[in-house]
Write a protein that holds these residues in place. Sequence first.
Motif, PDB file in Angstrom:
ATOM      1  N   SER A 133       0.833  -1.206   0.000  1.00  0.00           N
ATOM      2  CA  SER A 133       0.000   0.000   0.000  1.00  0.00           C
ATOM      3  C   SER A 133       0.871   1.260   0.000  1.00  0.00           C
ATOM      4  O   SER A 133       1.931   1.279   0.632  1.00  0.00           O
ATOM      5  CB  SER A 133      -0.869   0.048   1.264  1.00  0.00           C
ATOM      6  OG  SER A 133      -1.791  -1.002   1.264  1.00  0.00           O
ATOM      7  N   PHE A 134       0.390   2.289  -0.649  1.00  0.00           N
ATOM      8  CA  PHE A 134       0.945   3.647  -0.568  1.00  0.00           C
ATOM      9  C   PHE A 134       2.416   3.738  -0.959  1.00  0.00           C
ATOM     10  O   PHE A 134       3.276   4.111  -0.172  1.00  0.00           O
ATOM     11  CB  PHE A 134       0.721   4.237   0.831  1.00  0.00           C
ATOM     12  CG  PHE A 134      -0.692   4.078   1.310  1.00  0.00           C
ATOM     13  CD1 PHE A 134      -1.743   4.516   0.526  1.00  0.00           C
ATOM     14  CD2 PHE A 134      -0.976   3.446   2.523  1.00  0.00           C
ATOM     15  CE1 PHE A 134      -3.050   4.354   0.945  1.00  0.00           C
ATOM     16  CE2 PHE A 134      -2.281   3.285   2.940  1.00  0.00           C
ATOM     17  CZ  PHE A 134      -3.324   3.731   2.147  1.00  0.00           C
ATOM     18  N   ARG A 135       2.672   3.361  -2.207  1.00  0.00           N
ATOM     19  CA  ARG A 135       4.023   3.532  -2.748  1.00  0.00           C
ATOM     20  C   ARG A 135       4.262   4.996  -3.103  1.00  0.00           C
ATOM     21  O   ARG A 135       3.322   5.766  -3.206  1.00  0.00           O
ATOM     22  CB  ARG A 135       4.166   2.710  -4.021  1.00  0.00           C
ATOM     23  CG  ARG A 135       4.114   1.229  -3.751  1.00  0.00           C
ATOM     24  CD  ARG A 135       4.199   0.452  -5.062  1.00  0.00           C
ATOM     25  NE  ARG A 135       4.473  -0.936  -4.783  1.00  0.00           N
ATOM     26  CZ  ARG A 135       4.018  -1.948  -5.512  1.00  0.00           C
ATOM     27  NH1 ARG A 135       3.268  -1.744  -6.571  1.00  0.00           N
ATOM     28  NH2 ARG A 135       4.323  -3.177  -5.186  1.00  0.00           N
ATOM     29  N   GLY A 136       5.505   5.341  -3.332  1.00  0.00           N
ATOM     30  CA  GLY A 136       5.838   6.661  -3.871  1.00  0.00           C
ATOM     31  C   GLY A 136       5.888   7.740  -2.809  1.00  0.00           C
ATOM     32  O   GLY A 136       6.042   7.459  -1.622  1.00  0.00           O
ATOM     33  N   VAL A 137       5.747   8.994  -3.273  1.00  0.00           N
ATOM     34  CA  VAL A 137       5.944  10.129  -2.363  1.00  0.00           C
ATOM     35  C   VAL A 137       4.760  10.301  -1.422  1.00  0.00           C
ATOM     36  O   VAL A 137       3.637   9.871  -1.714  1.00  0.00           O
ATOM     37  CB  VAL A 137       6.191  11.460  -3.131  1.00  0.00           C
ATOM     38  CG1 VAL A 137       7.505  11.397  -3.883  1.00  0.00           C
ATOM     39  CG2 VAL A 137       5.038  11.784  -4.047  1.00  0.00           C
ATOM     40  N   ASP A 138       5.024  10.927  -0.278  1.00  0.00           N
ATOM     41  CA  ASP A 138       4.018  11.270   0.722  1.00  0.00           C
ATOM     42  C   ASP A 138       3.175  10.058   1.119  1.00  0.00           C
ATOM     43  O   ASP A 138       1.944  10.126   1.190  1.00  0.00           O
ATOM     44  CB  ASP A 138       3.107  12.403   0.200  1.00  0.00           C
ATOM     45  CG  ASP A 138       2.231  12.969   1.310  1.00  0.00           C
ATOM     46  OD1 ASP A 138       2.589  12.808   2.493  1.00  0.00           O
ATOM     47  OD2 ASP A 138       1.171  13.544   0.983  1.00  0.00           O
ATOM     48  N   ALA A 139       3.853   8.963   1.415  1.00  0.00           N
ATOM     49  CA  ALA A 139       3.133   7.735   1.769  1.00  0.00           C
ATOM     50  C   ALA A 139       2.284   7.930   3.027  1.00  0.00           C
ATOM     51  O   ALA A 139       1.179   7.379   3.127  1.00  0.00           O
ATOM     52  CB  ALA A 139       4.134   6.606   1.986  1.00  0.00           C
ATOM     53  N   ILE A 140       2.775   8.728   3.969  1.00  0.00           N
ATOM     54  CA  ILE A 140       2.029   8.913   5.226  1.00  0.00           C
ATOM     55  C   ILE A 140       0.779   9.760   4.962  1.00  0.00           C
ATOM     56  O   ILE A 140      -0.309   9.451   5.454  1.00  0.00           O
ATOM     57  CB  ILE A 140       2.946   9.537   6.307  1.00  0.00           C
ATOM     58  CG1 ILE A 140       4.116   8.565   6.579  1.00  0.00           C
ATOM     59  CG2 ILE A 140       2.176   9.848   7.582  1.00  0.00           C
ATOM     60  CD1 ILE A 140       5.218   9.113   7.466  1.00  0.00           C
ATOM     61  N   GLY A 141       0.920  10.793   4.147  1.00  0.00           N
ATOM     62  CA  GLY A 141      -0.243  11.597   3.745  1.00  0.00           C
ATOM     63  C   GLY A 141      -1.253  10.747   2.986  1.00  0.00           C
ATOM     64  O   GLY A 141      -2.469  10.863   3.197  1.00  0.00           O
ATOM     65  N   GLN A 142      -0.759   9.885   2.108  1.00  0.00           N
ATOM     66  CA  GLN A 142      -1.653   8.995   1.353  1.00  0.00           C
ATOM     67  C   GLN A 142      -2.446   8.088   2.311  1.00  0.00           C
ATOM     68  O   GLN A 142      -3.642   7.876   2.124  1.00  0.00           O
ATOM     69  CB  GLN A 142      -0.853   8.089   0.420  1.00  0.00           C
ATOM     70  CG  GLN A 142      -0.185   8.738  -0.765  1.00  0.00           C
ATOM     71  CD  GLN A 142       0.493   7.656  -1.620  1.00  0.00           C
ATOM     72  OE1 GLN A 142      -0.122   6.678  -2.026  1.00  0.00           O
ATOM     73  NE2 GLN A 142       1.781   7.822  -1.871  1.00  0.00           N
ATOM     74  N   ALA A 143      -1.753   7.569   3.325  1.00  0.00           N
ATOM     75  CA  ALA A 143      -2.416   6.655   4.273  1.00  0.00           C
ATOM     76  C   ALA A 143      -3.496   7.392   5.057  1.00  0.00           C
ATOM     77  O   ALA A 143      -4.615   6.884   5.241  1.00  0.00           O
ATOM     78  CB  ALA A 143      -1.377   6.047   5.212  1.00  0.00           C
ATOM     79  N   LEU A 144      -3.168   8.627   5.496  1.00  0.00           N
ATOM     80  CA  LEU A 144      -4.156   9.404   6.255  1.00  0.00           C
ATOM     81  C   LEU A 144      -5.354   9.746   5.371  1.00  0.00           C
ATOM     82  O   LEU A 144      -6.507   9.644   5.802  1.00  0.00           O
ATOM     83  CB  LEU A 144      -3.518  10.694   6.791  1.00  0.00           C
ATOM     84  CG  LEU A 144      -2.655  10.542   8.044  1.00  0.00           C
ATOM     85  CD1 LEU A 144      -1.975  11.871   8.368  1.00  0.00           C
ATOM     86  CD2 LEU A 144      -3.471  10.054   9.236  1.00  0.00           C
ATOM     87  N   ALA A 145      -5.074  10.127   4.115  1.00  0.00           N
ATOM     88  CA  ALA A 145      -6.163  10.502   3.198  1.00  0.00           C
ATOM     89  C   ALA A 145      -7.067   9.306   2.922  1.00  0.00           C
ATOM     90  O   ALA A 145      -8.284   9.458   2.740  1.00  0.00           O
ATOM     91  CB  ALA A 145      -5.577  11.048   1.895  1.00  0.00           C
ATOM     92  N   ALA A 146      -6.484   8.122   2.899  1.00  0.00           N
ATOM     93  CA  ALA A 146      -7.289   6.924   2.628  1.00  0.00           C
ATOM     94  C   ALA A 146      -8.103   6.508   3.852  1.00  0.00           C
ATOM     95  O   ALA A 146      -9.043   5.726   3.744  1.00  0.00           O
ATOM     96  CB  ALA A 146      -6.377   5.776   2.194  1.00  0.00           C
ATOM     97  N   GLY A 147      -7.719   6.999   5.029  1.00  0.00           N
ATOM     98  CA  GLY A 147      -8.465   6.688   6.246  1.00  0.00           C
ATOM     99  C   GLY A 147      -8.127   5.348   6.859  1.00  0.00           C
ATOM    100  O   GLY A 147      -8.941   4.775   7.597  1.00  0.00           O
ATOM    101  N   VAL A 148      -6.924   4.827   6.590  1.00  0.00           N
ATOM    102  CA  VAL A 148      -6.572   3.538   7.202  1.00  0.00           C
ATOM    103  C   VAL A 148      -6.423   3.695   8.714  1.00  0.00           C
ATOM    104  O   VAL A 148      -6.133   4.797   9.207  1.00  0.00           O
ATOM    105  CB  VAL A 148      -5.245   2.968   6.614  1.00  0.00           C
ATOM    106  CG1 VAL A 148      -5.376   2.662   5.131  1.00  0.00           C
ATOM    107  CG2 VAL A 148      -4.075   3.922   6.854  1.00  0.00           C
ATOM    108  N   THR A 149      -6.634   2.624   9.434  1.00  0.00           N
ATOM    109  CA  THR A 149      -6.438   2.672  10.890  1.00  0.00           C
ATOM    110  C   THR A 149      -5.104   2.063  11.281  1.00  0.00           C
ATOM    111  O   THR A 149      -4.684   2.156  12.419  1.00  0.00           O
ATOM    112  CB  THR A 149      -7.567   1.921  11.624  1.00  0.00           C
ATOM    113  OG1 THR A 149      -7.631   0.590  11.104  1.00  0.00           O
ATOM    114  CG2 THR A 149      -8.887   2.622  11.426  1.00  0.00           C
ATOM    115  N   LEU A 150      -4.461   1.418  10.308  1.00  0.00           N
ATOM    116  CA  LEU A 150      -3.161   0.823  10.565  1.00  0.00           C
ATOM    117  C   LEU A 150      -2.188   1.300   9.486  1.00  0.00           C
ATOM    118  O   LEU A 150      -2.382   1.019   8.299  1.00  0.00           O
ATOM    119  CB  LEU A 150      -3.293  -0.698  10.533  1.00  0.00           C
ATOM    120  CG  LEU A 150      -2.277  -1.519  11.317  1.00  0.00           C
ATOM    121  CD1 LEU A 150      -2.198  -1.057  12.763  1.00  0.00           C
ATOM    122  CD2 LEU A 150      -2.642  -2.981  11.236  1.00  0.00           C
ATOM    123  N   ALA A 151      -1.188   2.046   9.908  1.00  0.00           N
ATOM    124  CA  ALA A 151      -0.125   2.474   8.984  1.00  0.00           C
ATOM    125  C   ALA A 151       1.132   1.700   9.367  1.00  0.00           C
ATOM    126  O   ALA A 151       1.047   0.707  10.079  1.00  0.00           O
ATOM    127  CB  ALA A 151       0.080   3.977   9.108  1.00  0.00           C
TER     128      ALA A 151
END
Length: 188
Positions: A109-127
Amino acid sequence: MASGHGSNFEALVAACRDGRLAAEVELLVVNNEGCGAEERARRLGVPCRLLDHRRFDGREALDRALIAAFRQAAVDLVVMAGWMRIVTPLLIEAFPGRLVNIHPSLLPSFRGVDAIGQALAAGVTLAGCTAHLVAPEVDAGPILVQAAVPVLAGDDVDSLAERIHRQEHRILPLAVQLAAERLRDSQG
Ligand code: GRF
């Protein structure tokens, strides 16, 4: 190899020096002059070379210089510890099974730049974060170690990044150890 703050680089040096990792960091290569990683190398007494991508004619030219630097230093493994450039197959093929990357998501999940922002935007509960061997696709290749980091209510990129970084510093030395063991096993 590092481009920015260099906290993962320092975590590797610390793991080698306190005996958690039976290795030595022979050389740091940075692509941004004056970056935090360069300052840490000076403080820690690790040789550092600047290979500024802006001074090379394309990705392959930079990778050729990286390969030459690593061969000269006679390293066994190369770690992309926050290297914010895409590498070419030249570098990957020069160090088969010997090139490790750390990425701040639970890959794939969430390859490339801003992976943490991508995870937050997707609403995951586990990063989390992943240390893996590098394959030609960006942020892909056999996974060595992952750590899961729960997303807490009210988390923003900074707060989540801080907890992910702590886990990166823990798993990267483990991943280097595992990569070395895989190499040893594959060589019989
Ligand atoms: C880390 O989050 C790593 O996963 C990503 O770049 C960041 C580097 O941080 N590839 P630092 O420079 O090691 O502090």
